[in-house]
Design a protein around this motif. Structure first.
Motif, PDB file in Angstrom:
ATOM      1  N   TRP A 257      48.354  52.847  73.877  1.00 55.71           N
ATOM      2  CA  TRP A 257      47.850  53.006  75.222  1.00 55.71           C
ATOM      3  C   TRP A 257      47.025  51.617  75.693  1.00 55.71           C
ATOM      4  O   TRP A 257      47.348  50.798  76.341  1.00 55.71           O
ATOM      5  CB  TRP A 257      46.819  54.026  75.550  1.00 55.71           C
ATOM      6  CG  TRP A 257      47.391  55.228  75.835  1.00 55.71           C
ATOM      7  CD1 TRP A 257      48.818  55.494  75.644  1.00 55.71           C
ATOM      8  CD2 TRP A 257      46.714  56.534  75.922  1.00 55.71           C
ATOM      9  NE1 TRP A 257      48.888  57.035  75.602  1.00 55.71           N
ATOM     10  CE2 TRP A 257      47.670  57.470  76.001  1.00 55.71           C
ATOM     11  CE3 TRP A 257      45.364  56.891  76.189  1.00 55.71           C
ATOM     12  CZ2 TRP A 257      47.739  58.900  75.959  1.00 55.71           C
ATOM     13  CZ3 TRP A 257      45.203  58.291  76.269  1.00 55.71           C
ATOM     14  CH2 TRP A 257      46.158  59.087  76.406  1.00 55.71           C
ATOM     15  N   LYS A 258      46.277  51.092  74.498  1.00 57.53           N
ATOM     16  CA  LYS A 258      45.661  49.763  74.887  1.00 57.53           C
ATOM     17  C   LYS A 258      46.551  48.524  74.949  1.00 57.53           C
ATOM     18  O   LYS A 258      46.100  47.467  75.486  1.00 57.53           O
ATOM     19  CB  LYS A 258      44.543  49.601  73.915  1.00 57.53           C
ATOM     20  CG  LYS A 258      45.103  49.040  72.239  1.00 57.53           C
ATOM     21  CD  LYS A 258      43.806  48.950  71.676  1.00 57.53           C
ATOM     22  CE  LYS A 258      44.215  48.585  70.138  1.00 57.53           C
ATOM     23  NZ  LYS A 258      43.138  48.204  69.351  1.00 57.53           N
ATOM     24  N   ASN A 259      47.941  48.507  74.349  1.00 60.08           N
ATOM     25  CA  ASN A 259      48.998  47.440  74.258  1.00 60.08           C
ATOM     26  C   ASN A 259      49.828  47.739  75.124  1.00 60.08           C
ATOM     27  O   ASN A 259      50.696  46.652  75.546  1.00 60.08           O
ATOM     28  CB  ASN A 259      49.416  47.343  72.810  1.00 60.08           C
ATOM     29  CG  ASN A 259      48.549  47.047  71.786  1.00 60.08           C
ATOM     30  OD1 ASN A 259      47.474  46.320  72.101  1.00 60.08           O
ATOM     31  ND2 ASN A 259      48.790  47.460  70.465  1.00 60.08           N
ATOM     32  N   HIS A 260      50.004  48.588  75.796  1.00 60.90           N
ATOM     33  CA  HIS A 260      51.092  49.004  76.976  1.00 60.90           C
ATOM     34  C   HIS A 260      50.483  49.886  78.084  1.00 60.90           C
ATOM     35  O   HIS A 260      50.124  51.069  78.122  1.00 60.90           O
ATOM     36  CB  HIS A 260      52.335  49.707  76.386  1.00 60.90           C
ATOM     37  CG  HIS A 260      53.296  49.532  76.994  1.00 60.90           C
ATOM     38  ND1 HIS A 260      53.796  50.390  78.168  1.00 60.90           N
ATOM     39  CD2 HIS A 260      54.482  48.801  76.680  1.00 60.90           C
ATOM     40  CE1 HIS A 260      55.001  50.167  78.564  1.00 60.90           C
ATOM     41  NE2 HIS A 260      55.502  49.232  77.770  1.00 60.90           N
ATOM     42  N   ARG A 261      50.376  48.944  79.244  1.00 57.25           N
ATOM     43  CA  ARG A 261      49.683  49.552  80.481  1.00 57.25           C
ATOM     44  C   ARG A 261      50.197  50.852  80.695  1.00 57.25           C
ATOM     45  O   ARG A 261      49.540  51.519  81.328  1.00 57.25           O
ATOM     46  CB  ARG A 261      49.701  48.423  81.370  1.00 57.25           C
ATOM     47  CG  ARG A 261      48.941  47.244  81.279  1.00 57.25           C
ATOM     48  CD  ARG A 261      48.932  46.193  82.122  1.00 57.25           C
ATOM     49  NE  ARG A 261      49.112  46.708  83.612  1.00 57.25           N
ATOM     50  CZ  ARG A 261      49.166  46.077  84.732  1.00 57.25           C
ATOM     51  NH1 ARG A 261      49.373  44.742  84.702  1.00 57.25           N
ATOM     52  NH2 ARG A 261      49.418  46.732  85.880  1.00 57.25           N
ATOM     53  N   GLU A 262      51.462  51.017  80.892  1.00 55.58           N
ATOM     54  CA  GLU A 262      52.140  52.218  81.529  1.00 55.58           C
ATOM     55  C   GLU A 262      52.046  53.487  80.632  1.00 55.58           C
ATOM     56  O   GLU A 262      52.443  54.537  81.116  1.00 55.58           O
ATOM     57  CB  GLU A 262      53.448  52.074  81.896  1.00 55.58           C
ATOM     58  CG  GLU A 262      53.613  50.901  83.102  1.00 55.58           C
ATOM     59  CD  GLU A 262      55.056  50.776  83.420  1.00 55.58           C
ATOM     60  OE1 GLU A 262      55.922  50.762  82.623  1.00 55.58           O
ATOM     61  OE2 GLU A 262      55.315  50.280  84.683  1.00 55.58           O
ATOM     62  N   ALA A 263      51.795  53.414  79.191  1.00 56.81           N
ATOM     63  CA  ALA A 263      52.072  54.341  78.357  1.00 56.81           C
ATOM     64  C   ALA A 263      51.056  55.678  78.608  1.00 56.81           C
ATOM     65  O   ALA A 263      51.386  56.738  78.473  1.00 56.81           O
ATOM     66  CB  ALA A 263      51.745  53.724  77.047  1.00 56.81           C
ATOM     67  N   HIS A 264      49.862  55.603  79.218  1.00 57.68           N
ATOM     68  CA  HIS A 264      49.058  56.464  79.225  1.00 57.68           C
ATOM     69  C   HIS A 264      49.498  57.341  80.655  1.00 57.68           C
ATOM     70  O   HIS A 264      49.518  58.443  80.755  1.00 57.68           O
ATOM     71  CB  HIS A 264      47.568  55.892  79.605  1.00 57.68           C
ATOM     72  CG  HIS A 264      46.684  56.947  79.933  1.00 57.68           C
ATOM     73  ND1 HIS A 264      46.067  57.313  81.228  1.00 57.68           N
ATOM     74  CD2 HIS A 264      45.934  57.958  79.355  1.00 57.68           C
ATOM     75  CE1 HIS A 264      45.354  58.355  81.108  1.00 57.68           C
ATOM     76  NE2 HIS A 264      45.179  58.708  79.745  1.00 57.68           N
ATOM     77  N   HIS A 265      50.130  56.606  81.756  1.00 59.77           N
ATOM     78  CA  HIS A 265      50.405  57.139  83.032  1.00 59.77           C
ATOM     79  C   HIS A 265      51.849  58.025  82.424  1.00 59.77           C
ATOM     80  O   HIS A 265      52.036  59.117  82.925  1.00 59.77           O
ATOM     81  CB  HIS A 265      51.036  55.858  83.835  1.00 59.77           C
ATOM     82  CG  HIS A 265      51.604  56.829  85.309  1.00 59.77           C
ATOM     83  ND1 HIS A 265      51.011  57.371  86.068  1.00 59.77           N
ATOM     84  CD2 HIS A 265      53.005  56.641  85.290  1.00 59.77           C
ATOM     85  CE1 HIS A 265      51.973  57.816  86.843  1.00 59.77           C
ATOM     86  NE2 HIS A 265      52.841  57.198  86.533  1.00 59.77           N
ATOM     87  N   TRP A 266      52.535  57.368  81.603  1.00 59.18           N
ATOM     88  CA  TRP A 266      53.892  58.242  81.114  1.00 59.18           C
ATOM     89  C   TRP A 266      53.473  59.482  80.570  1.00 59.18           C
ATOM     90  O   TRP A 266      53.894  60.608  80.847  1.00 59.18           O
ATOM     91  CB  TRP A 266      54.651  57.509  80.151  1.00 59.18           C
ATOM     92  CG  TRP A 266      55.447  56.389  80.527  1.00 59.18           C
ATOM     93  CD1 TRP A 266      55.579  55.948  82.124  1.00 59.18           C
ATOM     94  CD2 TRP A 266      55.702  55.042  79.874  1.00 59.18           C
ATOM     95  NE1 TRP A 266      56.481  54.832  81.966  1.00 59.18           N
ATOM     96  CE2 TRP A 266      56.448  54.212  80.873  1.00 59.18           C
ATOM     97  CE3 TRP A 266      55.818  54.793  78.271  1.00 59.18           C
ATOM     98  CZ2 TRP A 266      56.822  52.941  80.308  1.00 59.18           C
ATOM     99  CZ3 TRP A 266      56.069  53.490  78.037  1.00 59.18           C
ATOM    100  CH2 TRP A 266      56.865  52.620  79.132  1.00 59.18           C
TER     101      TRP A 266
END
Length: 123
Positions: A100-109
């Motif tokens: 999540w901290k390295n990829h902005r959309e990962a948490h939203h996914w």
């Protein structure tokens, strides 16, 4: 692979039914009994051979749910990460894990249900 249909449900439905192996809880809804029917085998080959694995992610992940809810299998934990299989149709992208901290959309996914926790994706 299980010999009969729904071995993970049989202990719940029948008294004195032997407990299936942990692997029986992880297989998608397929078994040797179904594969001995030529028509079903051809349908399976056609569906899985002509479509990308990402098309089956939801139903394949549903297959382990009985074992997980009954405590027969456990899922690995990797917090703040999302595994992406939906919409990923090549070997380089399918099943990639994003922090999540390295990829902005990962948490939203993950929150939207488009992505899975790594434990769910690897069950």
């Amino acid at each position: 692979m299980s010999a009969q249909h729904a071995p993970d449900l049989q202990p719940e439905l029948q008294d004195n039914y032997p407990e299936p192996s942990k692997e029986a809880y992880k297989w998608p809804d397929i078994n040797l009994e179904d594969l001995t029917t030529p028509k079903l085998f051809l349908i399976l080959l056609n569906a899985r051979g002509r479509n990308p694995p990402s098309l089956f992610v939801g139903s394949d992940n549903d297959s382990y749910e009985v074992g997980y809810l009954n405590g027969k299998i456990s899922l690995i934990s990797l917090e703040k990460h999302t595994m992406m299989s939906t919409g990923r149709d090549n070997a380089k992208e399918y099943g990639n894990i994003f922090e999540w901290k390295n990829h902005r959309e990962a948490h939203h996914w993950f929150i939207s249900g488009r992505g899975l926790s790594p434990g769910e994706g690897s069950a």
